[in-house]
Design a protein around this motif. Structure first.
Motif, PDB file in Angstrom:
ATOM      1  N   LEU A 110      11.004   0.054   1.253  1.00  6.86           N
ATOM      2  CA  LEU A 110      10.303   0.390   2.561  1.00  6.86           C
ATOM      3  C   LEU A 110      10.848  -1.049   3.720  1.00  6.86           C
ATOM      4  CD1 LEU A 110       7.281   0.276   0.690  1.00  6.86           C
ATOM      5  CD2 LEU A 110       7.755   1.833   2.203  1.00  6.86           C
ATOM      6  N   ASP A 111      11.292  -0.722   4.647  1.00  2.60           N
ATOM      7  CA  ASP A 111      12.618  -1.048   5.185  1.00  2.60           C
ATOM      8  C   ASP A 111      11.603  -1.622   6.689  1.00  2.60           C
ATOM      9  OD1 ASP A 111      14.003  -0.491   3.811  1.00  2.60           O
ATOM     10  OD2 ASP A 111      15.571   0.068   5.608  1.00  2.60           O
ATOM     11  N   VAL A 112      11.455  -3.569   7.026  1.00  2.00           N
ATOM     12  CA  VAL A 112      11.446  -3.623   8.420  1.00  2.00           C
ATOM     13  C   VAL A 112      13.128  -3.750   8.776  1.00  2.00           C
ATOM     14  CG1 VAL A 112      10.648  -5.775   9.486  1.00  2.00           C
ATOM     15  CG2 VAL A 112       9.218  -4.789   7.465  1.00  2.00           C
ATOM     16  N   GLY A 113      13.302  -3.913  10.472  1.00  2.00           N
ATOM     17  CA  GLY A 113      14.309  -3.250  10.518  1.00  2.00           C
ATOM     18  C   GLY A 113      15.818  -2.982   9.589  1.00  2.00           C
ATOM     19  N   GLU A 114      16.313  -3.834   9.178  1.00  2.00           N
ATOM     20  CA  GLU A 114      17.743  -3.119   8.205  1.00  2.00           C
ATOM     21  C   GLU A 114      16.952  -3.565   7.043  1.00  2.00           C
ATOM     22  OE1 GLU A 114      19.757  -0.454   9.452  1.00  2.00           O
ATOM     23  OE2 GLU A 114      18.325  -0.860  11.803  1.00  2.00           O
TER      24      GLU A 114
ATOM     25  N   ALA B  35       0.734  -1.344   0.066  1.00  2.00           N
ATOM     26  CA  ALA B  35      -0.153   0.116   0.018  1.00  2.00           C
ATOM     27  C   ALA B  35       0.574   1.131   0.425  1.00  2.00           C
ATOM     28  CB  ALA B  35      -0.927  -0.279   1.396  1.00  2.00           C
ATOM     29  N   MET B  36       1.880   0.966   1.107  1.00  2.00           N
ATOM     30  CA  MET B  36       2.806   2.407   0.434  1.00  2.00           C
ATOM     31  C   MET B  36       3.548   3.134  -0.683  1.00  2.00           C
ATOM     32  SD  MET B  36       4.102   2.774   4.844  1.00  2.00           S
ATOM     33  CE  MET B  36       4.552   4.450   5.035  1.00  2.00           C
ATOM     34  N   ALA B  37       3.927   1.722  -0.984  1.00  2.00           N
ATOM     35  CA  ALA B  37       4.457   1.969  -2.370  1.00  2.00           C
ATOM     36  C   ALA B  37       3.973   2.305  -3.492  1.00  2.00           C
ATOM     37  CB  ALA B  37       4.849   0.250  -2.694  1.00  2.00           C
TER      38      ALA B  37
END
Length: 316
Positions: free
Chosen positions: A293-297, A39-41
């Motif tokens: 769009l990152d989760v953690g690193e 969605a954010m992409a």
């Protein structure tokens, strides 16, 4: 494929199909609404497109793989709220699913009317790599400034044509159109190896992070089930070591930039004014030429923007 992977693939197939009556397209669109990496992409890609469309009089948007036009409708909504929107916009939609293409054309024209925009839609039912050769000069001859957009579509391009990888051929064709910008959204996951065990380990980590993200979201059970089934099907396609259209060969964002550079593109700076949005469980981060769009690193999905690089005078 090893026996263990065969058993796992069979197990995953059962999970993906259990109780699911919706089409893959409908399932993907439900996921695009519920999963923030998707969605954010779409939000970021549309903001970047608006940035490049601002102030144009006549604009052309070549949209590769628009599905039913959901993201395109959101783009028209954003343009309708801007004073610097193009006077006229032609959308060239290239979509291999005929039903989705008809729906996209209807939805885009309906949105254009609702938001007071002058929009013309040209629909082409085809895979981008199988377009008739006459398509490319047709687009090149269109009046107006050209932009190209593709969301989660180019990783489906497989095989070779005329001695080069089909993906490189498509990007080269796009570069020859001299677009103002190309906005590309793709998962950032390298499963190009022919070793199914290695593909499984890479895919397992990637989709594991996505499942962790889903588990932290406050979602209705229906959405959780839809995301789980969709991700299981994607992981199964990553593990698949056949050459048919079901198997997936995602690429890391670095791989996409290598391909774009070979085709004659360079990185577009992420505008400082670009609204990335926020999410409590995921970090949209600016990198050279793309938003991760990152989760953690780890970047799970990348929104890239490329512009034509200056041509070497010796190659002209």
């Amino acid at each position: 494929m090893s026996q263990n992977l065969q058993r796992l693939t069979s197990f995953l197939s059962g999970l993906a199909g259990h109780g699911e009556t919706r089409s893959r397209q409908a399932l993907a669109e439900r996921v695009s609404e519920a999963l923030p990496t998707v969605a954010m992409a779409g939000h970021i890609a549309n903001e970047w497109l608006c940035h490049h469309l601002a102030g144009l009089d006549e604009a052309v948007l070549l949209d590769i793989g628009p599905g039913t036009g959901r993201q395109g409708v959101d783009l028209l909504r954003r343009l309708g709220a801007r004073a610097d929107r193009p006077r006229h916009l032609t959308i060239i939609a290239v979509e291999p699913d005929a039903v989705s293409l008809r729906t996209a054309r209807h939805n885009l024209l309906e949105a254009a009317q609702a938001y007071g925009l002058d929009v013309h839609v040209m629909a082409f039912h085809s895979l981008v790599e199988e377009l008739d050769p006459s398509f490319w000069p047709l687009v090149a001859a269109m009046p107006g400034t050209l932009l190209v957009h593709s969301a989660f579509a180019l990783h489906h391009v497989r095989g070779k044509a005329a001695g080069e990888e089909a993906r490189d051929g498509v990007l080269r064709r796009l570069r020859m159109l001299e677009p103002k910008a190309l906005v590309l959204t793709e998962p950032s996951l390298d499963v190009s190896t022919s070793d199914p065990e290695l593909r499984f380990r890479q895919g397992w980590r990637y989709f594991g992070l996505t499942f962790q993200l889903m588990d932290r979201l406050s979602l209705p059970q229906e959405d959780r089930d839809a995301i789980r089934r969709f991700l299981v099907r994607e992981l199964e396609a990553v593990i698949d070591d056949s050459d048919d259209s079901r198997s997936k060969r995602f690429e890391h964002v670095r791989g996409w930039w290598r391909r774009l550079a070979r085709a004659g593109f360079s990185r577009d700076d992420v505008p400082s004014t670009l609204d990335l949005g926020t999410h409590p469980q995921m970090q949209p981060r600016r990198y050279p030429g793309y938003v991760g769009l990152d989760v953690g690193e780890e970047t799970l999905v990348a929104v890239l923007c490329a512009t034509p690089a200056a041509r070497d005078a010796h190659s002209l």
